[in-house]
Design a protein around this motif. Structure first.
Motif, PDB file in Angstrom:
ATOM      1  N   LEU A   1      -9.472   1.459   2.087  1.00  0.00           N
ATOM      2  CA  LEU A   1      -8.508   2.333   2.745  1.00  0.00           C
ATOM      3  C   LEU A   1      -8.861   3.795   2.535  1.00  0.00           C
ATOM      4  CD1 LEU A   1      -5.063   0.581   2.122  1.00  0.00           C
ATOM      5  CD2 LEU A   1      -6.715   0.274   3.980  1.00  0.00           C
ATOM      6  N   LEU A   2      -8.703   4.565   3.595  1.00  0.00           N
ATOM      7  CA  LEU A   2      -9.016   5.993   3.559  1.00  0.00           C
ATOM      8  C   LEU A   2      -7.824   6.809   3.077  1.00  0.00           C
ATOM      9  CD1 LEU A   2     -10.919   6.453   6.945  1.00  0.00           C
ATOM     10  CD2 LEU A   2     -11.866   5.891   4.710  1.00  0.00           C
ATOM     11  N   LYS A   3      -8.081   7.703   2.179  1.00  0.00           N
ATOM     12  CA  LYS A   3      -7.034   8.607   1.699  1.00  0.00           C
ATOM     13  C   LYS A   3      -6.704   9.651   2.769  1.00  0.00           C
ATOM     14  CE  LYS A   3      -6.225   7.144  -2.522  1.00  0.00           C
ATOM     15  NZ  LYS A   3      -4.880   6.763  -3.007  1.00  0.00           N
TER      16      LYS A   3
ATOM     17  N   ASP B   1       0.769   4.098  -1.336  1.00  0.00           N
ATOM     18  CA  ASP B   1       0.149   5.418  -1.310  1.00  0.00           C
ATOM     19  C   ASP B   1      -0.439   5.770   0.053  1.00  0.00           C
ATOM     20  OD1 ASP B   1       0.770   5.778  -4.002  1.00  0.00           O
ATOM     21  OD2 ASP B   1      -1.099   4.812  -4.650  1.00  0.00           O
ATOM     22  N   PHE B   2      -0.205   4.912   1.035  1.00  0.00           N
ATOM     23  CA  PHE B   2      -0.768   5.106   2.371  1.00  0.00           C
ATOM     24  C   PHE B   2       0.331   4.979   3.414  1.00  0.00           C
ATOM     25  CE2 PHE B   2      -3.965   3.416  -0.444  1.00  0.00           C
ATOM     26  CZ  PHE B   2      -5.106   4.168  -0.176  1.00  0.00           C
ATOM     27  N   THR B   3       0.122   5.624   4.550  1.00  0.00           N
ATOM     28  CA  THR B   3       1.038   5.459   5.673  1.00  0.00           C
ATOM     29  C   THR B   3       0.475   4.374   6.579  1.00  0.00           C
ATOM     30  OG1 THR B   3       1.683   7.780   5.604  1.00  0.00           O
ATOM     31  CG2 THR B   3       2.145   6.573   7.644  1.00  0.00           C
TER      32      THR B   3
ATOM     33  N   PHE C   1       0.846  -1.191   0.000  1.00  0.00           N
ATOM     34  CA  PHE C   1       0.000   0.000   0.000  1.00  0.00           C
ATOM     35  C   PHE C   1       0.889   1.252   0.000  1.00  0.00           C
ATOM     36  CE2 PHE C   1      -2.170  -3.407   2.378  1.00  0.00           C
ATOM     37  CZ  PHE C   1      -3.266  -3.610   1.553  1.00  0.00           C
TER      38      PHE C   1
ATOM     39  N   GLN D   1      -7.651   5.207  10.684  1.00  0.00           N
ATOM     40  CA  GLN D   1      -8.307   3.952  10.336  1.00  0.00           C
ATOM     41  C   GLN D   1      -7.591   2.797  11.024  1.00  0.00           C
ATOM     42  OE1 GLN D   1      -8.354   3.023   6.112  1.00  0.00           O
ATOM     43  NE2 GLN D   1     -10.247   1.870   6.324  1.00  0.00           N
TER      44      GLN D   1
END
Length: 219
Positions: free
Chosen positions: A217-219, A66-68, A64, A97
């Motif tokens: 997943l939340l941006k 693009d996500f932390t 993932f 999240q």
């Protein structure tokens, strides 16, 4: 008097057993806190928490990009262990999240436990998170049907159904079914996505999880 003494001893034994159960994870939790002391994770990240299916996903961030992502899975844990350590490995991070994978060990370590009991453990964790992090999105991953634990599948299926029905009526929460892609078109479990123990996933298994988790997943 003897009967009262018996129940006191029994309660003490149960409490000791629970304490030992939680204590067995103390080193792993301490290691996470040491990591935090060196580099504390940023707020508003996505927290993966639960048992070894997350702990062994050591390169989850690569899936993932693009996500932390914060991974705080600890091997062998049951839902009550996650509840016990929530003040150390959930609340301090203030994630936006929280994804939870846990529950199959609850059945594996206690043959008498019911689906309703495991579901209620999840609800306890859910409402505790709601209390401490009211704005956080909560996602519960379905308990996977590992070949090595086929004898427990019926209980796991019932727990998944209960969790799915419960989360359908909760705000800012989702049930994430990662199980469908783990079976072939004939309804047979795909064994090639598991490690040799037929319990933990290999990269092909995590690739399936990636595709199932990503839309939530939340941006």
């Amino acid at each position: 008097m003897k009967r009262l003494l018996f129940f006191i001893v029994l309660l003490m034994a149960v409490s000791l057993s629970r304490a030992q159960s939680n204590e067995s994870f103390a080193r792993e939790i301490a290691n996470y806190k040491h990591q935090d002391s060196l580099h504390f994770p940023p707020k508003n990240a996505i927290l993966f928490v639960g048992s070894s299916s997350f702990r062994k996903w050591t390169d989850v961030q690569d899936y993932f990009p693009d996500f932390t992502v914060i991974n705080r899975g600890f091997g062998g844990s049951q839902l009550q262990n996650v509840i016990f350590y929530a003040n150390k490995i959930i609340y301090p991070y203030h994630p936006k999240q929280i994804l939870i994978y846990c529950g199959d060990n609850d059945f594996a370590y206690d043959k008498t436990v019911s689906a309703e009991t495991v579901f209620n453990r999840f609800k306890t964790l859910f409402f505790q998170i709601r209390k401490h992090l009211p704005k956080a999105n909560i996602g519960f991953l379905a308990i996977k049907y590992s070949p090595s634990r086929e004898r427990l599948w019926s209980k796991m299926k019932r727990t998944n159904q209960l969790a799915q029905n419960f989360l359908a009526n909760q705000r800012n929460a989702e049930f994430i079914d990662i199980t469908k892609g783990m079976f072939d078109k004939n309804g047979k479990v795909i064994t090639s996505i598991y490690q040799n123990d037929m319990l933990h996933l290999n990269p092909a298994g995590y690739k399936i999880w990636q595709s199932d988790i990503l839309p939530y997943l939340l941006k």
